[in-house]
Design a protein around this motif. Structure first.
Motif, PDB file in Angstrom:
ATOM      1  N   GLN A   5       0.845  -1.195   0.000  1.00 29.07           N
ATOM      2  CA  GLN A   5       0.000   0.000   0.000  1.00 29.07           C
ATOM      3  C   GLN A   5       0.884   1.251   0.000  1.00 29.07           C
ATOM      4  O   GLN A   5       0.630   2.198  -0.750  1.00 29.07           O
ATOM      5  CB  GLN A   5      -0.847  -0.037   1.267  1.00 29.07           C
ATOM      6  CG  GLN A   5      -2.097   0.780   1.197  1.00 29.07           C
ATOM      7  CD  GLN A   5      -2.949   0.561   2.445  1.00 29.07           C
ATOM      8  OE1 GLN A   5      -2.601  -0.238   3.318  1.00 29.07           O
ATOM      9  NE2 GLN A   5      -4.047   1.265   2.520  1.00 29.07           N
ATOM     10  N   ARG A  53       1.068   4.158  -2.785  1.00 30.63           N
ATOM     11  CA  ARG A  53       0.935   5.604  -2.515  1.00 30.63           C
ATOM     12  C   ARG A  53       2.130   6.353  -3.067  1.00 30.63           C
ATOM     13  O   ARG A  53       1.992   7.362  -3.749  1.00 30.63           O
ATOM     14  CB  ARG A  53       0.841   5.831  -1.002  1.00 30.63           C
ATOM     15  CG  ARG A  53      -0.587   5.932  -0.500  1.00 30.63           C
ATOM     16  CD  ARG A  53      -0.651   6.639   0.843  1.00 30.63           C
ATOM     17  NE  ARG A  53       0.154   5.989   1.868  1.00 30.63           N
ATOM     18  CZ  ARG A  53      -0.267   5.005   2.636  1.00 30.63           C
ATOM     19  NH1 ARG A  53      -1.499   4.534   2.485  1.00 30.63           N
ATOM     20  NH2 ARG A  53       0.510   4.463   3.543  1.00 30.63           N
ATOM     21  N   SER A  68      -3.219   5.169  -5.082  1.00 27.47           N
ATOM     22  CA  SER A  68      -3.468   4.333  -3.906  1.00 27.47           C
ATOM     23  C   SER A  68      -4.886   3.802  -3.952  1.00 27.47           C
ATOM     24  O   SER A  68      -5.752   4.326  -4.640  1.00 27.47           O
ATOM     25  CB  SER A  68      -3.201   5.114  -2.630  1.00 27.47           C
ATOM     26  OG  SER A  68      -4.336   5.854  -2.294  1.00 27.47           O
ATOM     27  N   HIS A  69      -5.108   2.707  -3.245  1.00 30.07           N
ATOM     28  CA  HIS A  69      -6.423   2.073  -3.231  1.00 30.07           C
ATOM     29  C   HIS A  69      -6.950   2.052  -1.807  1.00 30.07           C
ATOM     30  O   HIS A  69      -6.206   2.242  -0.851  1.00 30.07           O
ATOM     31  CB  HIS A  69      -6.307   0.639  -3.756  1.00 30.07           C
ATOM     32  CG  HIS A  69      -6.077   0.560  -5.233  1.00 30.07           C
ATOM     33  ND1 HIS A  69      -4.850   0.750  -5.804  1.00 30.07           N
ATOM     34  CD2 HIS A  69      -6.938   0.297  -6.267  1.00 30.07           C
ATOM     35  CE1 HIS A  69      -4.944   0.605  -7.120  1.00 30.07           C
ATOM     36  NE2 HIS A  69      -6.206   0.334  -7.430  1.00 30.07           N
ATOM     37  N   GLN A  70      -8.244   1.800  -1.684  1.00 25.86           N
ATOM     38  CA  GLN A  70      -8.828   1.572  -0.360  1.00 25.86           C
ATOM     39  C   GLN A  70      -8.699   0.074  -0.091  1.00 25.86           C
ATOM     40  O   GLN A  70      -9.243  -0.719  -0.846  1.00 25.86           O
ATOM     41  CB  GLN A  70     -10.325   1.926  -0.353  1.00 25.86           C
ATOM     42  CG  GLN A  70     -10.663   3.284  -0.901  1.00 25.86           C
ATOM     43  CD  GLN A  70     -10.174   4.362   0.046  1.00 25.86           C
ATOM     44  OE1 GLN A  70     -10.173   4.174   1.269  1.00 25.86           O
ATOM     45  NE2 GLN A  70      -9.713   5.479  -0.522  1.00 25.86           N
ATOM     46  N   PHE A  71      -7.996  -0.275   0.957  1.00 19.77           N
ATOM     47  CA  PHE A  71      -7.836  -1.705   1.252  1.00 19.77           C
ATOM     48  C   PHE A  71      -8.744  -2.128   2.388  1.00 19.77           C
ATOM     49  O   PHE A  71      -8.860  -1.434   3.392  1.00 19.77           O
ATOM     50  CB  PHE A  71      -6.388  -2.011   1.624  1.00 19.77           C
ATOM     51  CG  PHE A  71      -5.497  -2.131   0.409  1.00 19.77           C
ATOM     52  CD1 PHE A  71      -5.432  -3.323  -0.307  1.00 19.77           C
ATOM     53  CD2 PHE A  71      -4.750  -1.046  -0.028  1.00 19.77           C
ATOM     54  CE1 PHE A  71      -4.627  -3.425  -1.423  1.00 19.77           C
ATOM     55  CE2 PHE A  71      -3.943  -1.146  -1.144  1.00 19.77           C
ATOM     56  CZ  PHE A  71      -3.883  -2.336  -1.849  1.00 19.77           C
ATOM     57  N   ASP A  72      -9.379  -3.264   2.190  1.00 18.84           N
ATOM     58  CA  ASP A  72     -10.138  -3.846   3.298  1.00 18.84           C
ATOM     59  C   ASP A  72      -9.488  -5.185   3.633  1.00 18.84           C
ATOM     60  O   ASP A  72      -9.617  -6.147   2.874  1.00 18.84           O
ATOM     61  CB  ASP A  72     -11.607  -4.050   2.908  1.00 18.84           C
ATOM     62  CG  ASP A  72     -12.377  -4.754   4.025  1.00 18.84           C
ATOM     63  OD1 ASP A  72     -12.266  -4.309   5.185  1.00 18.84           O
ATOM     64  OD2 ASP A  72     -13.033  -5.780   3.753  1.00 18.84           O
ATOM     65  N   GLN A 122      -8.016   4.584  -5.913  1.00 21.89           N
ATOM     66  CA  GLN A 122      -9.139   4.959  -5.017  1.00 21.89           C
ATOM     67  C   GLN A 122     -10.225   3.889  -4.931  1.00 21.89           C
ATOM     68  O   GLN A 122     -11.046   3.927  -4.040  1.00 21.89           O
ATOM     69  CB  GLN A 122      -9.802   6.306  -5.425  1.00 21.89           C
ATOM     70  CG  GLN A 122      -8.848   7.504  -5.519  1.00 21.89           C
ATOM     71  CD  GLN A 122      -8.012   7.668  -4.253  1.00 21.89           C
ATOM     72  OE1 GLN A 122      -8.433   7.315  -3.147  1.00 21.89           O
ATOM     73  NE2 GLN A 122      -6.787   8.169  -4.418  1.00 21.89           N
ATOM     74  N   THR A 123     -10.266   2.949  -5.865  1.00 22.26           N
ATOM     75  CA  THR A 123     -11.301   1.910  -5.745  1.00 22.26           C
ATOM     76  C   THR A 123     -10.871   0.917  -4.653  1.00 22.26           C
ATOM     77  O   THR A 123      -9.720   0.907  -4.218  1.00 22.26           O
ATOM     78  CB  THR A 123     -11.516   1.151  -7.066  1.00 22.26           C
ATOM     79  OG1 THR A 123     -10.265   0.598  -7.470  1.00 22.26           O
ATOM     80  CG2 THR A 123     -12.037   2.058  -8.157  1.00 22.26           C
ATOM     81  N   GLN A 124     -11.845   0.098  -4.239  1.00 22.92           N
ATOM     82  CA  GLN A 124     -11.569  -0.771  -3.091  1.00 22.92           C
ATOM     83  C   GLN A 124     -10.975  -2.118  -3.503  1.00 22.92           C
ATOM     84  O   GLN A 124     -11.371  -2.715  -4.507  1.00 22.92           O
ATOM     85  CB  GLN A 124     -12.862  -1.000  -2.297  1.00 22.92           C
ATOM     86  CG  GLN A 124     -12.632  -1.855  -1.065  1.00 22.92           C
ATOM     87  CD  GLN A 124     -13.795  -1.802  -0.106  1.00 22.92           C
ATOM     88  OE1 GLN A 124     -14.451  -0.760   0.050  1.00 22.92           O
ATOM     89  NE2 GLN A 124     -14.070  -2.924   0.534  1.00 22.92           N
ATOM     90  N   ASP A 127     -10.341  -5.841  -1.636  1.00 20.31           N
ATOM     91  CA  ASP A 127     -10.554  -6.648  -0.424  1.00 20.31           C
ATOM     92  C   ASP A 127      -9.517  -7.759  -0.364  1.00 20.31           C
ATOM     93  O   ASP A 127      -9.295  -8.448  -1.363  1.00 20.31           O
ATOM     94  CB  ASP A 127     -11.946  -7.315  -0.451  1.00 20.31           C
ATOM     95  CG  ASP A 127     -13.065  -6.276  -0.478  1.00 20.31           C
ATOM     96  OD1 ASP A 127     -12.844  -5.176   0.058  1.00 20.31           O
ATOM     97  OD2 ASP A 127     -14.132  -6.580  -1.057  1.00 20.31           O
ATOM     98  N   ASP A 187     -11.106  -7.162  -6.543  1.00 21.19           N
ATOM     99  CA  ASP A 187     -10.989  -5.755  -6.939  1.00 21.19           C
ATOM    100  C   ASP A 187     -12.200  -5.365  -7.773  1.00 21.19           C
ATOM    101  O   ASP A 187     -13.025  -6.198  -8.136  1.00 21.19           O
ATOM    102  CB  ASP A 187      -9.683  -5.537  -7.734  1.00 21.19           C
ATOM    103  CG  ASP A 187      -9.674  -6.303  -9.045  1.00 21.19           C
ATOM    104  OD1 ASP A 187     -10.589  -6.108  -9.866  1.00 21.19           O
ATOM    105  OD2 ASP A 187      -8.748  -7.128  -9.243  1.00 21.19           O
TER     106      ASP A 187
END
Ligand SMILES: Cc1cc2nc3c(=O)[nH]c(=O)nc-3n(C[C@H](O)[C@H](O)[C@H](O)COP(=O)(O)O)c2cc1C
Ligand SMILES: Nc1ncnc2c1ncn2[C@@H]1O[C@H](COP(=O)(O)OP(=O)(O)OP(=O)(O)O)[C@@H](O)[C@H]1O
Ligand SMILES: [Mg+2]
Length: 386
Positions: free
Chosen positions: A251, A255, A260-264, A298-300, A302, A318
């Motif tokens: 991550q 960045r 960068s992405h949203q990580f879950d 920016q998309t998530q 998991d 994704d």
């Protein structure tokens, strides 16, 4: 009549007379030895025996037949005959014998004990057949088979080597990018970095360098030829910590390089499991980097890990470009890339490495994807007990 014993109510010499004429007619060597004497001296040989060996009957009668072996008496067939004669039982062997002129032939010898009506062992009958041609054909076939297997092994090793080399160069790129990024940050932000941040970048670079060193060790092992395949070395690992840290690093790199992405990240079940750390590293790094590469910033994304009693499941999803149906079957083949990747760079080796690593664990990998919507890769590994 039992095949290994001739015991009739006739005199032994009557029986042998019948044998003798039958053998002469059949064109095989025929010999009779005196079984009451310790050395089994020959008392009769037929004309075919003379032709086969080059010796006349006058030259051989009264002698043990071992002269046909010359100095070549350390053969399994000789030991077997000696034992059979000692035990008074029959045997069939093939061995190298030498004619009077010194030429070698393969002799198949069948020995049969002959008993007098009172049960006493009196004679041994020997039947000799020249099986040189048969033996040579067999040896040719064995040689051809050995050659074929050797060739196949060589081809397999060459393919593995090639595969391994591409795997390694591919996996060296990831840590190398990480190291370069950390060093660049240290260089450009030097005076603006807090001591903690600086330490973090240095540590990251060190970890990545360690990954590279491990990989290089693999290359050395492999090129020495003492590992035909990628090693499998399952050991206890805190998988929860391992995944969290690796994801954090990726991550941060994402960045640093702009997107960068949203990580879950979710982890359910026992933290410690028995796995091969290097292979798990290949799986996670490649799946996460694909998810990052083939979906918009920016998309998530998991990353869900579930450890239950007998399975470890790793799932990466994704919301990216997805994979066209027609390409889904071939994704795991080396160098295969889907037709919608356009200018996104890659070699098409990542998933082949993932698959290999999953298979070394005895696990399975599945892909679900809808073009334009997103992709989910699910790895299922059987759980090992310590
Ligand atoms: C009837 C008879 C026929 C034999 N024919 C052969 C033969 O053709 N070639 C051979 O190498 N040995 C033959 N032998 C075996 C040898 O004579 C001998 O018994 C064998 O080498 C094992 O004994 P050794 O350890 O005393 O040499 C024959 C033995 C008997 C009793
Ligand atoms: N998450 C994903 N979303 C969309 N396509 C994907 C995804 N993961 C893999 N693919 C497709 O599968 C192909 C093979 O993936 P793979 O990781 O083996 O190679 P790559 O990413 O092209 O190159 P690299 O060797 O650098 O990983 C990709 O080229 C891409 O077409
Ligand atoms: Mg990839």
């Amino acid at each position: 009549m039992k095949p290994d014993a001739i015991a009739l109510n006739r005199s032994p010499d009557d029986v042998l007379g019948i044998y003798q004429s039958a053998m002469e007619a059949a064109g095989v060597g025929f010999s009779i030895a005196d079984a009451t004497r310790s050395d089994f001296p020959l008392v009769y040989v037929n004309a075919t025996f003379e032709r086969l060996t080059g010796y006349t009957s006058e030259e051989v009668l009264g002698r043990s037949c071992r002269f046909l072996q010359g100095d070549d008496y350390d053969q399994p067939g000789v030991h077997a005959m000696r034992q059979a004669l000692r035990d008074g039982v029959g045997c069939v062997v093939s061995l190298r014998n030498y004619r009077k002129d010194g030429s070698m032939f393969w002799n198949q010898i069948s020995l049969t004990p002959v008993h007098a009506p009172d049960g006493k062992l009196t004679r041994f009958v020997g039947i000799q057949t020249d099986v040189t041609e048969l033996k040579q054909a067999q040896e040719e076939a064995v040689k051809a088979e050995i050659l074929r297997v050797e060739l196949e092994n060589e081809r397999e090793i060459a393919a593995l080597r090639e595969n391994f080399a591409s795997m390694v160069s591919h996996d060296l790129r990831n840590p190398l990018t990480g190291i370069t990024l950390s060093l660049e940050l240290l260089e450009t932000l030097d005076d603006r970095l807090t001591p903690e941040k600086r330490l973090e970048y240095v540590q990251r670079a060190r970890r990545q360098a360690r990954n590279m060193r491990d990989l290089l060790e693999d290359i050395v092992t492999f090129s020495k030829g003492n590992a035909g395949r990628v090693e499998f070395n399952p050991q206890s690992l805190n998988l929860a910590m391992f995944c969290r840290r690796l994801l954090g690093e990726m991550q941060a790199e994402g960045r640093a390089s702009g997107g960068s992405h949203q990580f879950d990240f979710q982890y359910v079940g026992d933290a410690s499991v028995i796995v091969d750390e290097k292979l798990i590293y290949h799986m996670v790094v490649n799946l996460i980097s694909n998810a990052m590469k083939y979906s918009a910033p920016q998309t998530q994304i998991d990353f869900h890990v579930q450890v239950d009693a007998d399975h470890i499941t790793l799932k990466v999803s994704d919301h990216g470009m997805g994979i066209p149906k027609g390409d889904q079957k071939r994704l795991f083949e080396p160098f295969h890339r889907a037709r919608n990747v356009r200018e996104i760079s890659g070699t098409g080796l990542g998933l082949a490495i993932v698959k290999n690593s999953v298979e070394r664990h005895g696990g399975q990998i599945q892909c679900q994807s809808v073009e334009g919507t997103g992709t989910t890769f699910t790895i299922s590994l059987p759980r090992r007990s310590p």
